[in-house]
Design an enzyme around this catalytic site. Structure first.
Site, PDB file in Angstrom:
ATOM      1  CE  LYS A  17      10.286   3.902   3.348  1.00  0.00           C
ATOM      2  NZ  LYS A  17      11.428   5.203   4.273  1.00  0.00           N
ATOM      3  N   GLY A  18       7.165   8.202   2.239  1.00  0.00           N
ATOM      4  CA  GLY A  18       6.963   8.650   0.600  1.00  0.00           C
ATOM      5  C   GLY A  18       7.700   7.471   0.017  1.00  0.00           C
ATOM      6  N   GLY A  19       6.803   7.554  -1.744  1.00  0.00           N
ATOM      7  CA  GLY A  19       6.730   6.423  -2.377  1.00  0.00           C
ATOM      8  C   GLY A  19       6.281   5.536  -2.545  1.00  0.00           C
ATOM      9  CB  THR A  23      -0.538  10.364  -4.894  1.00  0.00           C
ATOM     10  OG1 THR A  23       0.237  11.625  -3.983  1.00  0.00           O
ATOM     11  CG2 THR A  23      -0.972  10.803  -6.018  1.00  0.00           C
ATOM     12  CB  THR A  24      -1.241   5.022  -5.930  1.00  0.00           C
ATOM     13  OG1 THR A  24      -0.816   6.134  -6.923  1.00  0.00           O
ATOM     14  CG2 THR A  24      -2.258   4.547  -7.786  1.00  0.00           C
ATOM     15  CG  ASP A  46       3.851  15.459  -1.002  1.00  0.00           C
ATOM     16  OD1 ASP A  46       4.537  16.650  -0.311  1.00  0.00           O
ATOM     17  OD2 ASP A  46       4.446  14.428  -1.142  1.00  0.00           O
ATOM     18  CD  GLU A 236      10.255  -3.613   0.033  1.00  0.00           C
ATOM     19  OE1 GLU A 236      10.812  -2.274   0.596  1.00  0.00           O
ATOM     20  OE2 GLU A 236       9.969  -3.466  -1.103  1.00  0.00           O
ATOM     21  CG  ASN A 263       0.207   0.435  -3.017  1.00  0.00           C
ATOM     22  OD1 ASN A 263      -0.584  -0.214  -4.107  1.00  0.00           O
ATOM     23  ND2 ASN A 263       0.738   1.631  -4.080  1.00  0.00           N
TER      24      ASN A 263
HETATM   25  N1  LIG Z   1      -0.410  -1.074  -7.318  1.00  0.00           N
HETATM   26  C1  LIG Z   1       0.641  -0.113  -7.528  1.00  0.00           C
HETATM   27  N2  LIG Z   1       1.389  -1.855  -8.485  1.00  0.00           N
HETATM   28  C2  LIG Z   1       1.968  -0.629  -8.861  1.00  0.00           C
HETATM   29  N3  LIG Z   1       3.185   0.467  -9.240  1.00  0.00           N
HETATM   30  C3  LIG Z   1       2.533   1.025  -7.823  1.00  0.00           C
HETATM   31  C4  LIG Z   1       1.310   0.848  -8.025  1.00  0.00           C
HETATM   32  N4  LIG Z   1       1.062   2.117  -6.776  1.00  0.00           N
HETATM   33  C5  LIG Z   1       1.745   3.108  -6.997  1.00  0.00           C
HETATM   34  N5  LIG Z   1       2.378   2.880  -8.358  1.00  0.00           N
HETATM   35  C6  LIG Z   1       3.859   2.940  -8.049  1.00  0.00           C
HETATM   36  O1  LIG Z   1       4.453   3.602  -7.756  1.00  0.00           O
HETATM   37  C7  LIG Z   1       5.142   5.478  -7.641  1.00  0.00           C
HETATM   38  C8  LIG Z   1       5.157   5.591  -5.867  1.00  0.00           C
HETATM   39  O2  LIG Z   1       3.371   6.287  -6.318  1.00  0.00           O
HETATM   40  P1  LIG Z   1       2.475   7.470  -5.524  1.00  0.00           P
HETATM   41  O3  LIG Z   1       1.257   7.069  -5.081  1.00  0.00           O
HETATM   42  O4  LIG Z   1       2.828   8.471  -6.196  1.00  0.00           O
HETATM   43  O5  LIG Z   1       3.788   7.210  -3.904  1.00  0.00           O
HETATM   44  P2  LIG Z   1       3.234   8.443  -3.139  1.00  0.00           P
HETATM   45  O6  LIG Z   1       2.056   9.443  -3.420  1.00  0.00           O
HETATM   46  O7  LIG Z   1       3.173   7.179  -1.945  1.00  0.00           O
HETATM   47  O8  LIG Z   1       4.868   9.633  -2.785  1.00  0.00           O
HETATM   48  C9  LIG Z   1       4.810   5.107  -8.628  1.00  0.00           C
HETATM   49  O9  LIG Z   1       5.084   5.453  -9.932  1.00  0.00           O
HETATM   50  C10 LIG Z   1       2.903   4.594  -8.829  1.00  0.00           C
HETATM   51  O10 LIG Z   1       2.778   4.945 -10.302  1.00  0.00           O
HETATM   52 MG   LIG Z   2       2.272  11.439  -3.232  1.00  0.00          MG
END
Ligand SMILES: Nc1ncnc2c1ncn2[C@@H]1O[C@H](COP(=O)(O)OP(=O)(O)O)[C@@H](O)[C@H]1O
Ligand SMILES: [Mg+2]
Length: 318
Positions: A17-19, A23-24, A46, A236, A263
């Protein structure tokens, strides 16, 4: 755990899902494999790219070095679908102009313009880049990690090889029509016939190659020894339900879900009550997908960007 569950596959897709942290986690996975000595290509599919933001670097459609480590390295690409469509159409247009009489060029250009704006053309273009990267660059990189778009979009994308670009078929049909037109012209206009090899071959070859690449991609995606899908979620109710659903949709596309990642997991020390509620969701995921390992990554504080932070998340993947 996550590294062990995906250690033998060379094509890794990170979805969810988004967010939730795709990416992390994709970046951390890529970094961890580079630390182990691999040449890793990290690809964002994406259209709302945020790879560059996380790495604090500018990436684009051409591969750029993101991190050079002692033994391995990470190279990053943010796929630009519009540029891919434009490149492809330019190539087809050149071929068309070569095989069609000049008076047909206007009609050919109009057909290509239709293809540019056809529904799904950007998705086909992204898929085509995935196919190119997965097939042709396999020799350059040990592993390719795809940071994908939110769930629904990714599934649509991965099911495209099966549906096989209406785009390709449309081009073939358009071409067929034009060619008949051209043949008619050749018969009518004295000296209008083109000598040499039959005019239809170069274009048919271009489009057939594309079809074959999609077929290759499909066989790579459905081969559990080559491809692993990692589903990222948070603990969640809604994201966990979506992850369970994603697993069954992947199964129906014959793509192997290698692991899930929970995560931003709250630690007991940080918030006892919340950690307990999250544990219920992790247990629900484990019960629904008993054969799929779950990796948990703690919620980190502070700004989550920059290479040292990616290295820190990589160390948590285990
Ligand atoms: N383990 C973590 N602890 C705290 N914040 C996190 C963690 N993993 C990701 N985030 C934060 O969550 C947000 C979404 O992460 P991201 O990797 O961009 O998600 P997606 O690519 O799924 O949209 C970002 O602000 C990122 O910094
Ligand atoms: Mg992303």
């Amino acid at each position: 755990m996550l590294l062990a569950a995906t250690s033998t596959q060379r094509l890794l897709f990170v979805g969810g899902k988004g967010g939730v942290g795709k990416t992390t986690i994709a970046s951390a996975l890529a970094y961890a494999r580079a630390e182990a000595g691999e040449r890793v290509l990290l690809v964002s599919t994406d259209p709302a790219h945020n790879l560059g933001h996380l790495w604090e670097q500018r990436f684009g459609d051409e591969p750029r070095t993101a991190a050079r480590l002692a033994a391995g390295e990470v190279t990053a690409v943010e796929i630009d679908p519009a540029a891919t469509v434009a490149q492809h159409l330019a190539a087809v247009s050149t071929t068309m102009r070569g095989v069609l009489p000049e008076r047909m060029h206007g009609q050919a250009a109009a057909h290509l313009e239709l293809a540019r704006n056809a529904p799904g053309s950007h998705e086909s273009a992204i898929l085509e880049r995935i196919a190119d990267l997965a097939i042709e660059q396999g020799a350059t990189y040990d592993t390719i990690v795809f940071d994908t778009a939110p769930t629904g979009h990714t599934l649509r994308l991965l099911s495209l090889p099966a549906q096989l670009g209406g785009w390709v078929d449309q081009l073939l049909q358009n071409r067929g029509r034009s060619e008949r037109f051209a043949e008619a012209l050749q018969g009518l206009v004295p000296g209008g016939g083109r000598s040499g090899a039959p005019a239809e071959h170069p274009l048919t070859a271009t489009l057939t190659r594309r079809r074959e690449r999609f077929a290759h991609l499909e066989s790579a995606l459905t081969d559990p020894e080559r491809t692993a899908f990692v589903a990222v979620s948070v603990a969640e109710p809604v994201p966990v339900s979506e992850t369970i659903e994603l697993a069954s949709e992947l199964a129906s596309s014959s793509i192997r879900l290698a692991a899930t990642v929970i995560n931003r997991r709250t630690t007991v020390v940080a918030d006892h009550e919340r950690a307990a509620l999250e544990s219920e969701q992790v247990a629900r995921l484990a019960a629904a997908l008993p054969a799929i390992p779950i990796a948990e990554v703690a919620r980190l504080g502070g700004a989550l960007s920059g290479v040292p932070m990616i290295a820190r998340v990589a160390a948590l993947l285990g």
